[in-house]
Design a protein around this motif. Sequence first.
Motif, short mmCIF file in Angstrom:
data_model
loop_
_atom_site.label_atom_id
_atom_site.label_comp_id
_atom_site.label_asym_id
_atom_site.label_seq_id
_atom_site.Cartn_x
_atom_site.Cartn_y
_atom_site.Cartn_z
N LYS A 128 1.26 -0.98 0.36
CA LYS A 128 0.17 -0.57 0.14
C LYS A 128 0.52 0.98 0.10
CE LYS A 128 -3.37 2.31 2.31
NZ LYS A 128 -4.83 2.84 2.53
N VAL A 129 0.58 2.30 -1.20
CA VAL A 129 1.45 3.58 -1.19
C VAL A 129 0.49 4.16 -0.85
CG1 VAL A 129 3.01 4.74 -2.94
CG2 VAL A 129 3.18 1.99 -2.40
N THR A 130 0.84 5.30 -0.20
CA THR A 130 -0.34 7.22 0.17
C THR A 130 0.50 8.23 -0.34
OG1 THR A 130 -1.77 5.76 1.60
CG2 THR A 130 -2.29 8.07 1.62
N VAL A 131 0.17 8.95 -0.43
CA VAL A 131 0.43 9.93 -0.94
C VAL A 131 -0.61 11.64 -0.75
CG1 VAL A 131 1.60 11.43 -2.75
CG2 VAL A 131 1.38 8.93 -3.13
N ASN A 132 0.40 12.42 0.20
CA ASN A 132 -0.48 13.68 0.43
C ASN A 132 0.38 14.60 0.09
OD1 ASN A 132 -3.16 12.39 1.58
ND2 ASN A 132 -1.46 11.52 3.40
N LYS A 133 -0.69 15.41 -0.56
CA LYS A 133 0.35 17.01 -0.49
C LYS A 133 -1.03 17.96 0.45
CE LYS A 133 1.70 15.13 -5.37
NZ LYS A 133 1.66 15.67 -6.95
N PHE A 134 0.83 18.72 0.52
CA PHE A 134 -0.27 19.88 0.79
C PHE A 134 0.43 21.19 1.31
CE2 PHE A 134 1.27 17.11 4.57
CZ PHE A 134 2.52 17.82 5.37
N THR A 135 -0.30 22.00 1.99
CA THR A 135 0.50 23.45 2.10
C THR A 135 0.02 23.52 3.43
OG1 THR A 135 0.75 24.31 -0.12
CG2 THR A 135 1.17 26.56 1.30
N ILE A 136 1.40 24.17 3.81
CA ILE A 136 0.92 25.08 5.55
C ILE A 136 -0.36 25.82 5.15
CG2 ILE A 136 2.05 25.15 7.76
CD1 ILE A 136 2.13 23.17 6.65
N GLY A 137 -1.19 25.69 6.57
CA GLY A 137 -2.30 27.01 6.56
C GLY A 137 -3.32 26.49 6.02
N LYS A 138 -3.38 25.75 4.41
CA LYS A 138 -3.96 25.62 3.63
C LYS A 138 -5.07 24.50 4.01
CE LYS A 138 -1.87 28.87 0.76
NZ LYS A 138 -1.40 29.51 -1.15
N GLU A 139 -6.14 24.75 3.48
CA GLU A 139 -7.34 23.36 3.49
C GLU A 139 -6.69 22.47 2.53
OE1 GLU A 139 -11.75 23.04 4.16
OE2 GLU A 139 -11.59 23.77 2.30
N THR A 140 -6.74 21.25 2.74
CA THR A 140 -6.25 20.13 1.65
C THR A 140 -7.22 19.03 1.57
OG1 THR A 140 -4.16 19.08 1.35
CG2 THR A 140 -4.25 18.88 3.08
N GLU A 141 -7.40 17.80 0.89
CA GLU A 141 -7.84 16.57 0.99
C GLU A 141 -6.91 15.81 1.47
OE1 GLU A 141 -11.53 15.31 -0.45
OE2 GLU A 141 -10.61 14.79 -2.29
N MET A 142 -7.60 14.65 1.97
CA MET A 142 -6.07 13.86 2.47
C MET A 142 -6.96 12.78 2.47
SD MET A 142 -4.05 14.63 5.94
CE MET A 142 -3.01 13.11 6.22
N ASP A 143 -5.83 11.32 1.98
CA ASP A 143 -6.42 10.24 2.68
C ASP A 143 -5.72 9.85 3.91
OD1 ASP A 143 -7.67 9.68 -0.28
OD2 ASP A 143 -5.08 9.17 -1.19
N THR A 144 -6.31 9.46 4.43
CA THR A 144 -6.27 8.55 6.27
C THR A 144 -6.62 7.32 6.44
OG1 THR A 144 -8.85 7.87 6.07
CG2 THR A 144 -8.38 10.23 7.29
N ILE A 145 -5.83 6.51 7.24
CA ILE A 145 -5.90 5.03 7.65
C ILE A 145 -6.79 4.32 6.78
CG2 ILE A 145 -4.24 3.91 9.17
CD1 ILE A 145 -3.73 5.55 10.66
N THR A 146 -7.41 5.04 6.77
CA THR A 146 -8.88 3.87 7.26
C THR A 146 -9.26 4.47 4.82
OG1 THR A 146 -10.39 5.88 7.45
CG2 THR A 146 -9.49 3.64 9.27
N GLY A 147 -8.11 4.60 4.21
CA GLY A 147 -8.37 4.99 3.34
C GLY A 147 -9.88 6.00 2.82
N GLU A 148 -10.58 6.79 4.20
CA GLU A 148 -11.37 8.03 3.51
C GLU A 148 -10.50 9.15 3.29
OE1 GLU A 148 -14.53 8.73 6.75
OE2 GLU A 148 -12.90 7.64 8.05
#
Length: 127
Positions: free
Chosen positions: A57-77
Amino acid sequence: MSFSGKYQQVSQENFEPFMKAIGLPDEVIQQVKELKSTSEIEQNGNDFKITITTGPKVTVNKFTIGKETEMDTITGEKIKTVFHLDGNKLKVSLKGIESVTELADPNTIVSTMTLGDVVYKTTSKRM
């Protein structure tokens, strides 16, 4: 200090109780509990890309500090959240889970996830 680098998990505490608390089925917990994850962090100022590989399993999350982002959680949500940088600590709230990833020293990352009174902690070393 920059978070950038590749890290190998060397220890974990309270894995099973935490995974049960977030709702992972027992059979999934048993399949992955002995796997050690590898994290690759790319930091460019306030922009981050974190790639976590655990077994297949590979999970990739991209974000910018202080800005809302959508990310994948451990449970896949997929959830929307905002990351904050407090010195050498990345902090984020994920559906009741408080997550702190700390650059403890130039070669060590300590991640702590807290849900109620259950605390899951991992330590990873730079590769």
